[in-house]
Write a protein that holds these residues in place. Structure first.
Motif, short mmCIF file in Angstrom:
data_model
loop_
_atom_site.label_atom_id
_atom_site.label_comp_id
_atom_site.label_asym_id
_atom_site.label_seq_id
_atom_site.Cartn_x
_atom_site.Cartn_y
_atom_site.Cartn_z
N VAL A 1 0.87 -1.18 0.00
CA VAL A 1 0.00 0.00 0.00
C VAL A 1 0.90 1.22 0.00
N GLU B 1 -5.38 6.84 5.83
CA GLU B 1 -5.84 5.75 4.97
C GLU B 1 -4.72 4.71 4.81
N ALA C 1 -5.50 0.95 6.01
CA ALA C 1 -5.45 -0.14 5.02
C ALA C 1 -4.39 -1.16 5.42
N ALA D 1 -11.18 1.16 4.90
CA ALA D 1 -10.25 0.03 5.04
C ALA D 1 -10.82 -1.21 4.36
N ASN E 1 -10.36 -0.87 0.71
CA ASN E 1 -8.98 -1.14 0.29
C ASN E 1 -8.65 -2.63 0.34
#
Lengths: 480, 480
Positions: free
Chosen positions: B233, B278, B282, B466, B469
């Motif tokens: 990520v 984020e 994630a 989340a 993702n």
């Protein structure tokens, strides 16, 4: 005419809770305010409750009752409401749920019956809602609510939304004039409440949560009127198709298409936001900050990485982070050491965060310089020094903070009060932090800024989005 | 070859801090881990520091030194580095800033000089960075960092970003294998570190913060390799033009256009995110949750208003909140009372939150039913009952929560472990809440879910993003 009726709704002389019990929130809430001395409890199951007389029926109360909270099972509401009308009650708040929002034909019919009973005879709020919070009168639905009146009026179709807005709002130094959760809106509906708050002298900013309406034209007219008189920020629940289906289960509303609502907000000058937090954050900013005269934003931070991300956040939000003028850079360069800093916008000038008054080049000096820059209309100040300072200073950090925090506040006051800049502050704090000392130090900074009426946010993104919403509001009608 | 060198970087037998002082964070950090017994302090200003010998020069240390932290003024770095090479040090982390990121030609030349001295003679991390945190070896840059190893590897161009990711990550139950802040990257650069973490057996998920690169092709190859082996990520700092200018002041990077980076991430199967929170959220989800087999999300909540907003959040994020099947609705209807609830998706079934084991229709029963629904691939559970329960129960709430929380966890375990659903949990808590009891009750719930490896978030939007993702990652290569 309706406005005068509404004034009455918010300031009743006497209140009764029908369906009171030993654990109902309304009795507890009203006993915690000045309303306690004008409060009657009604429930045929009890003769005494919370140490006071409990009446079998409202008709048994000798005094006049101006306002009632009805919290009885849905099938009993028509009978209770008829009693209230017989008693001469002026306003009934029906807390009870289980009406049209269930989607069941018999419950829709029950709601219609209630509406017909009320029509022309009593002001009705609800059903399926939390009713009214008014610090000025003591009417409230939350036991621990602040009784300090403030400038923010809230109109919410959802009850838990209103409760949450009130609870979290208090943590963020949002102060309320009136909060109304209006639910299924058989009688008093969103337009009535907006019209009232529009001309209410106690209300300076209006926050609106709405899921749908039965009368788009009246709503549009009320929004138009309100938004021309004061800032109105709105969140539409059920803006997606699936969310709209959920809204219909919730308040029985026809949600309407996103486009229709977007253009309704745009046309009426209402600032539309995307979620709960943004509504709260924008409302806070509009209730206390100056409006920016343009998009130019100065970022002051102690971190290179976050200075980059803050700039991205500003630009993605719709603001700009322009270069400082040569004069500004020359003045800052005299104050800020070279290594690990960046004397540009964003200003990553961590060493000067630690300069105490008396030393040349405090953070207040830097903010003063920035606020003269003609490219700059707003300032976002990021305070996140506690962990670093504690590592270096240990417990001595508290004494340092007592000197440093006023320096930061002083700089922000100059920017706002002397130079007319919009200022928002981020005092970074994680929701799940369990370090008591850390929380205490951060709260010291938060409260010092709040004491001088600066809007403070725990997250960077919130402090920036709030600034953008100030800017959006400032450009609504080419105003300023 | 490079991989074996990097293994060495993370597990040195001995470490020296050059430029140690009574308040430098590196000495304090390393003295708080098992590295304390293999640590040497160097600074000609002291003969003793922190109760141990302080050496004038690294050349005075009799033992071998494998790894050094260099924290001396920038102009002294070349000399110190040459000493380290003479001493046979294998890795030098240059914390010192004030090189190419200043934009000054003489400082750029100084950086080049440092690079030439290091080339082929020593592994160099930095300059202008925090270096390495590795719980497995005790190498670290934060005094209070957890020494418990976990599955998350982090590569960050920014030092404060790495510190913040580590600090906040720990509050969120993110556990780390290695965290590397690499700064100006004269020698060891992002691709080297990605290649290492890609095949590192301790690392299961990689989080990346990057501002720019000198070698796009190598970076692309490294991302490609890493993303095929495990979830990666990434957050690109300086993705806007003004943010890119800030990035260049920060790490001297050429930021490149947003489009170029977007397509780089897309082509390599790296999940790109928009901001710090984020990335953290994630990473947490990918480190512990199941991957969803589709977009269908069930929402379980106690609030009508928030059920509508959660649905909007899901749909805006890219998920779906489909209707339940008739079988699911029939089964739920047997359990949930009618008034004030909604037996649909979102499930606004507040009364069953309070049903204890033994009663028919607990929250675990509802979750079990939902998790069999063929339209449902994921579940978001929203826990925000504390204020309500405290109002009704007072202090007795603690005993109730001790029974209720395991019921919720049990339901989520069934959904995940038996039915293979992705589950995220929101335990609502405001950053600025000062109510100690309230915090304690929420933290009870948070920790109970974390103990069973569920990702828990303080905000609804985070728990939903989340999940999205997770879904995005699951569809990267048409997997599942």
């Amino acid at each position: 005419m309706k406005e005068r009726i509404l004034e009455h709704v918010f300031h009743p002389k006497t209140v009764a809770v029908i369906g009171a019990s030993d654990h109902d929130g309304f009795s507890q809430a009203l006993m915690s305010t000045r309303m306690r001395d004008s409060l009657f409890l009604v429930n045929p199951k009890y003769s005494e409750l919370h140490g006071r007389t409990c009446y079998s029926s409202i008709l048994d109360i000798e005094d006049d009752v101006e306002y009632v909270v009805i919290a009885v099972p849905a099938p009993n509401v028509p009978g209770v409401l008829s009693d209230c009308i017989a008693k001469g009650v002026k306003t009934a708040h029906v807390f009870t749920a289980g009406f049209s929002e269930t989607g069941l034909p018999e419950r829709r019919a029950l709601e219609e019956e209630v509406g017909k009973i009320a029509e022309g005879r009593i002001n009705l709020i609800g059903p399926n809602c939390m009713g009214v919070h008014c610090p000025g009168s003591g009417l409230t639905f939350i036991p621990d609510a602040s009784t300090e009146p403030g400038p923010v009026g809230v109109v919410s179709q959802s009850g838990t939304f209103a409760e949450q807005f009130l609870s979290v709002g208090q943590l963020r130094n949002v102060q309320f004039s009136k909060v109304i959760s209006y639910g299924n809106a058989i009688d008093l509906d969103c337009p009535d409440l907006l019209e009232y708050l529009a001309t209410d002298p106690e209300t300076e900013v209006i926050a609106l949560y709405i899921e749908g309406t039965r009368n788009g034209e009246r709503l549009k007219a009320a929004m138009n009127q309100a938004a021309r008189l004061k800032p109105v920020v709105a969140l539409k629940g059920g803006v997606t198709v699936q969310g709209g289906r959920a809204a219909s289960s919730h308040t029985g509303s026809l949600a309407g298409s996103a486009q229709v609502w977007n253009s309704l907000f745009r046309q009426t000058g209402v600032v539309q936001v995307d979620n709960f937090e943004e509504l709260l954050d924008a409302t806070l900013a509009l209730s206390c900050a100056r409006l920016p005269a343009g998009k130019g934003t100065a970022i002051i931070t102690n971190s290179g990485g976050f200075s980059v991300l803050e700039t991205d956040l500003c630009v993605k939000a719709g603001l700009e982070v322009p270069p400082f003028t040569d004069e500004t850079i020359a003045a800052l360069r005299k104050m800020v050491p070279l290594a690990g800093t960046s004397i540009s916008n964003p200003l990553d000038a961590w060493p000067i965060y630690y300069n105490l008054p008396g030393k040349s080049g405090t953070l207040a000096d830097a903010i003063r310089i920035l606020s003269h820059d003609t490219n700059i209309h707003s300032i976002v100040l990021h305070f996140d020094e506690v962990a670093y300072l504690r590592r270096i200073l240990g417990d001595a950090v508290e004494d340092l903070l007592k000197e440093l925090i006023p320096v930061m506040v002083e700089g922000c006051e100059y920017a706002r009060d002397t130079m007319g800049r919009a200022v928002t502050v981020c005092v970074s704090l994680d929701a799940y932090s369990e370090d008591e000392e850390d929380r205490r130090y951060h709260m010291m900074a938060k409260k010092a800024f709040e004491a001088e009426r600066f809007p403070v946010y725990p997250a960077l993104s919130a402090s920036i989005k709030a600034l953008y919403n100030l800017y959006r509001y400032s450009t609504r009608y080419g105003a300023l």
